[in-house]
Design a protein around this motif. Structure first.
Motif, PDB file in Angstrom:
ATOM      1  N   TYR A 314      32.347 -13.523 -74.333  1.00 16.40           N
ATOM      2  CA  TYR A 314      31.229 -13.460 -73.392  1.00 16.40           C
ATOM      3  C   TYR A 314      29.904 -13.209 -74.122  1.00 16.40           C
ATOM      4  N   LYS A 315      29.946 -12.332 -75.089  1.00 12.07           N
ATOM      5  CA  LYS A 315      28.712 -11.945 -75.783  1.00 12.07           C
ATOM      6  C   LYS A 315      28.240 -13.028 -76.753  1.00 12.07           C
ATOM      7  N   ALA A 317      29.576 -16.391 -77.297  1.00 11.48           N
ATOM      8  CA  ALA A 317      29.579 -17.792 -76.886  1.00 11.48           C
ATOM      9  C   ALA A 317      28.657 -18.059 -75.696  1.00 11.48           C
ATOM     10  N   TYR A 318      28.450 -17.045 -74.858  1.00 13.09           N
ATOM     11  CA  TYR A 318      27.654 -17.260 -73.647  1.00 13.09           C
ATOM     12  C   TYR A 318      26.380 -16.431 -73.599  1.00 13.09           C
ATOM     13  N   LEU A 320      25.847 -13.185 -73.154  1.00 17.26           N
ATOM     14  CA  LEU A 320      25.733 -12.056 -72.240  1.00 17.26           C
ATOM     15  C   LEU A 320      25.406 -10.780 -73.013  1.00 17.26           C
ATOM     16  N   TYR A 328      32.384  -7.955 -67.148  1.00 19.53           N
ATOM     17  CA  TYR A 328      33.185  -9.142 -66.856  1.00 19.53           C
ATOM     18  C   TYR A 328      34.633  -8.927 -67.306  1.00 19.53           C
ATOM     19  N   GLY A 376      32.790 -23.991 -69.508  1.00 20.69           N
ATOM     20  CA  GLY A 376      31.379 -24.175 -69.792  1.00 20.69           C
ATOM     21  C   GLY A 376      30.471 -23.015 -69.446  1.00 20.69           C
ATOM     22  N   THR A 377      30.887 -22.164 -68.523  1.00 17.82           N
ATOM     23  CA  THR A 377      30.041 -21.048 -68.103  1.00 17.82           C
ATOM     24  C   THR A 377      30.843 -19.754 -68.104  1.00 17.82           C
ATOM     25  N   PRO A 378      30.155 -18.617 -68.236  1.00  9.75           N
ATOM     26  CA  PRO A 378      30.886 -17.338 -68.171  1.00  9.75           C
ATOM     27  C   PRO A 378      31.534 -17.110 -66.809  1.00  9.75           C
ATOM     28  N   GLU A 380      32.955 -19.402 -64.932  1.00 11.66           N
ATOM     29  CA  GLU A 380      34.238 -20.115 -64.970  1.00 11.66           C
ATOM     30  C   GLU A 380      35.294 -19.288 -65.701  1.00 11.66           C
ATOM     31  N   SER A 443      34.725 -25.278 -79.544  1.00 11.71           N
ATOM     32  CA  SER A 443      34.490 -24.800 -78.186  1.00 11.71           C
ATOM     33  C   SER A 443      35.490 -23.699 -77.852  1.00 11.71           C
TER      34      SER A 443
END
Length: 479
Positions: A314-315, A317-318, A320, A328, A376-378, A380, A443
């Motif tokens: 989360y931190k 790759a996305y 956050l 999350y 593609g999104t946190p 998801e 990915s």
């Protein structure tokens, strides 16, 4: 099926009432669930709760330890993993000890050792003694959990055994969750030493276990201590009768002391003589050990592969923030607790094999769907991993019920401890291989392809090879 009491009748130490292993089992089968069962479950459950609590503390102490002792990345990794290594060894050792010296003794000694080590950790001023003590604490935690699972199974009748045992097993994930909340508050406010001092207090529960929890009558009878088994069983029956306010139901049919022996499965001489590690791979037990080992490994590989890396994914790759990443990840863990509760309430109706196949199969489908969508999104990742956690958490908690059912009393704790050791292999290898795939891939989706594939293997093994044990007496399942 046949009723085999010849060996029991010839065993030394038989009580005047004609107590045998089979009649001890029959006496348990007639006991309604009562306040006595709940009291014992709560005492052992509190012990297991605090063992889970202790297991998690190191993750919250690590940031302060790194600053205080100037730890390298390798040092930090050692701090995080040495406890798991101890748990693996402790699981293997405790099963053999519990099958030889008794369930309650091993549980009490393990919780006492864990508490003393927590206290000793507060005095550490350098890395080397800290690592040594954490390994010893891992021995104690890894030793207590599988033996407690075996003990709880042995004091429970077959009818609705799944719900009773799994509602007890919920204390372990609950201990992890509450440990995280308490440590997140205490460590920043008072420091890591205070947290370990708090964790030492439950070591006093060892005295409560020794005083209030009787030794397993099934184990006593198996060891030929039939007079003791009869005395303990008589005391349990008196407490259950007092708790229910009614006389106990009388088993039907003739038999020693009016007890109708529980039918046990026919077995080869080699199976009846099977003991120790070799016994786990003798006759019917070979397939059971391989199948349950595969489910232990795949379930915990996926569990820790997901939960240990989610905050970093989360931190990194996305993008956050750390607080959002942890939030999350906590949602996914809470979803897992819900899965544990669902399984506890349905396992006696659906059966063990269906639970494993459904839970791991659903987890595989959800993780592979997440990968196909591209992750593609946190949001998801949050939704699909949380739904998947319901499955793999539920499957994993069911293993603490299923494994004790697969083995006879003489090697039940050892079977549970081997399962606990394979569990540790999954716990160690899952995060390592996820890290490798995550670092090498273009990915995040590649990570979920691997995890979904492993879950699918577990589902296929369970659905095609696992033996059903629901609502069957332990002696009927394992001669």
């Amino acid at each position: 099926m046949s009723t085999d009491t010849s060996k029991d009748a010839a065993a030394p130490g038989a009580s005047p009432a004609g107590t045998t292993r089979a009649t001890i089992a029959a006496r348990f089968e007639r006991l309604p669930l009562s306040r006595w069962h709940v009291t014992v479950r709560l005492i052992v459950g509190v012990v297991t709760f605090f063992e889970a609590f202790d297991q998690l503390l190191i993750a919250y102490a690590l940031p302060e330890l790194r600053d205080e002792w100037q730890l390298s990345t390798g040092d930090a990794t050692a701090v995080l993993t040495v406890g798991s290594a101890g748990m693996l060894v402790g699981a293997l050792l405790s099963g053999r000890l519990a099958d030889r010296y008794g369930r309650v003794k091993v549980i009490a000694y393990c919780v006492a050792a864990s508490g003393l080590v927590s206290l000793a950790l507060t005095a550490c001023t350098s890395l080397t003694p800290f690592l040594a003590l954490r390994f010893v604490q891992g021995l104690a935690i890894g030793g207590e959990v599988p033996v407690a699972a075996a003990f709880i199974s042995e004091i429970t009748r077959s009818f609705k055994r799944g719900r009773f045992v799994l509602l007890y097993e919920l204390v372990f994930p609950a201990g992890l969750t509450i440990g995280a909340l308490v440590a997140a508050w205490v460590v920043p406010a008072a420091g890591w030493r205070v947290m370990f001092a708090v964790a030492a207090v439950p070591g006093l529960l060892a005295f409560l276990v020794q005083r209030k929890v009787p030794e397993s009558p099934r184990w006593l009878a198996e060891r030929g201590r039939l007079a003791e088994a009869d005395a303990v069983m008589t005391g349990i029956e008196a407490k259950v009768s007092a708790a229910t306010g009614e006389p106990l139901p009388r088993p039907s049919g003739p038999g020693p002391a009016d007890q109708k022996p529980v039918a046990v499965a026919t077995a080869t001489p080699a199976e009846r003589a099977a003991t120790g590690i070799r016994g786990l791979f003798t006759g019917r037990y070979r397939r059971r050990t391989l199948v349950v080992g595969a489910i232990w490994f795949t379930g915990y590989f996926v569990n820790y592969g997901v939960t240990s890396w989610l905050p970093s994914i989360y931190k990194d790759a996305y993008g956050l923030t750390l607080s959002d990443a942890l939030l999350y990840s906590t949602v996914t863990s809470v979803a897992g607790l819900l899965g544990c509760l669902i399984v506890a309430l349905t396992v006696d109706v659906l059966g063990r094999r269906r639970i494993f196949a459904i839970c791991l199969g659903a987890s595989a489908a959800l993780l592979l769907t997440l990968a196909a969508l591209g992750a593609g999104t946190p949001a998801e990742v949050l939704i699909w991993t949380s739904l998947s956690a319901v499955g793999f958490f539920g499957s994993n908690i069911c293993l603490y019920l299923y494994t004790p059912e697969l083995y006879p009393t003489r090697m039940r704790a050892l079977g549970c401890s081997v399962g606990g050791a394979v569990n540790r292999l999954g716990v160690i290898l899952g995060p390592i291989l996820v890290g490798v795939v995550y670092a090498a891939g273009d990915s995040v989706a590649a990570v979920f392809v691997m995890l979904g594939g492993v879950a699918l293997v577990g589902a296929v093994v369970a659905g095609t090879l696992a033996e059903e044990t629901a609502n069957r007496p332990l002696e009927e399942i394992s001669p």
